[in-house]
Design a protein around this motif. Structure first.
Motif, PDB file in Angstrom:
ATOM      1  N   GLU A 118       4.547  17.691  -1.691  1.00  0.00           N
ATOM      2  CA  GLU A 118       4.588  18.823  -0.765  1.00  0.00           C
ATOM      3  C   GLU A 118       6.015  19.200  -0.410  1.00  0.00           C
ATOM      4  N   ASP A 119       6.850  18.208  -0.150  1.00  0.00           N
ATOM      5  CA  ASP A 119       8.207  18.475   0.302  1.00  0.00           C
ATOM      6  C   ASP A 119       9.211  18.266  -0.828  1.00  0.00           C
ATOM      7  N   VAL A 120      10.270  19.074  -0.801  1.00  0.00           N
ATOM      8  CA  VAL A 120      11.389  18.913  -1.730  1.00  0.00           C
ATOM      9  C   VAL A 120      12.672  18.830  -0.922  1.00  0.00           C
ATOM     10  N   GLU A 121      13.678  18.206  -1.500  1.00  0.00           N
ATOM     11  CA  GLU A 121      14.989  18.136  -0.854  1.00  0.00           C
ATOM     12  C   GLU A 121      15.546  19.550  -0.769  1.00  0.00           C
ATOM     13  N   PHE A 122      15.892  19.977   0.424  1.00  0.00           N
ATOM     14  CA  PHE A 122      16.355  21.356   0.618  1.00  0.00           C
ATOM     15  C   PHE A 122      17.608  21.658  -0.185  1.00  0.00           C
ATOM     16  N   LEU A 123      18.604  20.783  -0.124  1.00  0.00           N
ATOM     17  CA  LEU A 123      19.874  21.057  -0.788  1.00  0.00           C
ATOM     18  C   LEU A 123      19.749  21.039  -2.307  1.00  0.00           C
ATOM     19  N   SER A 124      18.760  20.345  -2.833  1.00  0.00           N
ATOM     20  CA  SER A 124      18.590  20.321  -4.284  1.00  0.00           C
ATOM     21  C   SER A 124      18.119  21.673  -4.814  1.00  0.00           C
ATOM     22  N   LEU A 125      17.580  22.533  -3.918  1.00  0.00           N
ATOM     23  CA  LEU A 125      17.155  23.863  -4.348  1.00  0.00           C
ATOM     24  C   LEU A 125      18.330  24.676  -4.881  1.00  0.00           C
ATOM     25  N   ILE A 126      19.504  24.446  -4.357  1.00  0.00           N
ATOM     26  CA  ILE A 126      20.662  25.257  -4.713  1.00  0.00           C
ATOM     27  C   ILE A 126      21.743  24.467  -5.454  1.00  0.00           C
ATOM     28  N   GLU A 127      21.640  23.154  -5.471  1.00  0.00           N
ATOM     29  CA  GLU A 127      22.704  22.327  -6.041  1.00  0.00           C
ATOM     30  C   GLU A 127      22.945  22.601  -7.528  1.00  0.00           C
ATOM     31  N   ASP A 128      21.905  22.752  -8.321  1.00  0.00           N
ATOM     32  CA  ASP A 128      22.095  23.029  -9.749  1.00  0.00           C
ATOM     33  C   ASP A 128      22.844  24.338  -9.961  1.00  0.00           C
ATOM     34  N   GLU A 129      22.507  25.341  -9.166  1.00  0.00           N
ATOM     35  CA  GLU A 129      23.184  26.633  -9.287  1.00  0.00           C
ATOM     36  C   GLU A 129      24.654  26.519  -8.880  1.00  0.00           C
ATOM     37  N   LEU A 130      24.949  25.698  -7.889  1.00  0.00           N
ATOM     38  CA  LEU A 130      26.349  25.480  -7.502  1.00  0.00           C
ATOM     39  C   LEU A 130      27.134  24.832  -8.646  1.00  0.00           C
ATOM     40  N   ILE A 131      26.529  23.866  -9.294  1.00  0.00           N
ATOM     41  CA  ILE A 131      27.191  23.198 -10.418  1.00  0.00           C
ATOM     42  C   ILE A 131      27.481  24.204 -11.529  1.00  0.00           C
ATOM     43  N   LEU A 132      26.509  25.056 -11.816  1.00  0.00           N
ATOM     44  CA  LEU A 132      26.688  26.051 -12.873  1.00  0.00           C
ATOM     45  C   LEU A 132      27.733  27.107 -12.515  1.00  0.00           C
TER      46      LEU A 132
END
Length: 174
Positions: free
Chosen positions: A114-128
């Motif tokens: 049900e829950d996901v880590e909030f910051l992981s939603l955007i972390e991959d895009e930041l890396i890219l």
């Protein structure tokens, strides 16, 4: 709309049902994978995400993350400030089959619990969004002879193949 401390975990399906928006700042150090590409984990990233349901009844997460981080200049090996801007355009999926059937303009957000880590939603895009070779526009480096040398941008140097381009142009006109 939530504006304050960012939550650790969220349920993107429930937030999409409520058309929720979450914005705030997170420390660069909180993005552990992203911070591993940097020479310093100081600073913060401003995050703004909107959860909604689109016309195809897909639960979506859209938004941006912006900030300034420090990477190692690949010319002089000193810290260089890099502005990052990541944009997320995600659709919530429950399995790989749903991910394959998404429209091309969405990236899948696989939600197994049900829950996901909030910051992981955007972390991959930041890396890219990071440059593959960060550098200062003008660097002064120490040569092996003890002299200093200024490296200019490649744009300032004449193109050695410009003569060939002129020859090709004259050949095409004949």
């Amino acid at each position: 709309m939530s504006n304050g401390p960012l939550p650790k975990k969220v349920d993107p399906r429930k937030l999409a049902e409520r058309n929720a928006e979450i914005s705030g700042s997170a420390k660069v150090a909180d993005f552990t994978r992203f911070a591993s590409f940097l020479c310093s984990d100081s600073g913060s990233i401003d995050v703004a995400l909107a959860f909604s349901i689109d016309q195809q009844h897909l639960r979506t997460v859209t938004g941006t993350a912006t900030g300034q981080v420090f990477m190692t200049c690949q010319r002089c090996l000193e810290p260089v400030a890099v502005d990052v801007k990541a944009e997320a355009n995600l659709a919530v999926v429950l399995n790989e089959e749903q991910a394959k059937n998404l429209p091309g303009y969405y990236d899948p957000l696989l939600v197994e619990d049900e829950d996901v880590e909030f910051l992981s939603l955007i972390e991959d895009e930041l890396i890219l969004s990071l440059p593959s070779v960060p550098y200062h526009d003008d660097c002064t480096i120490q040569t092996s002879f003890g002299d200093t040398e200024t490296i200019q941008n490649q744009q300032d140097k004449p193109n050695p193949f410009s003569v060939l381009a002129r020859l090709k142009d004259t050949a095409d006109k004949s």
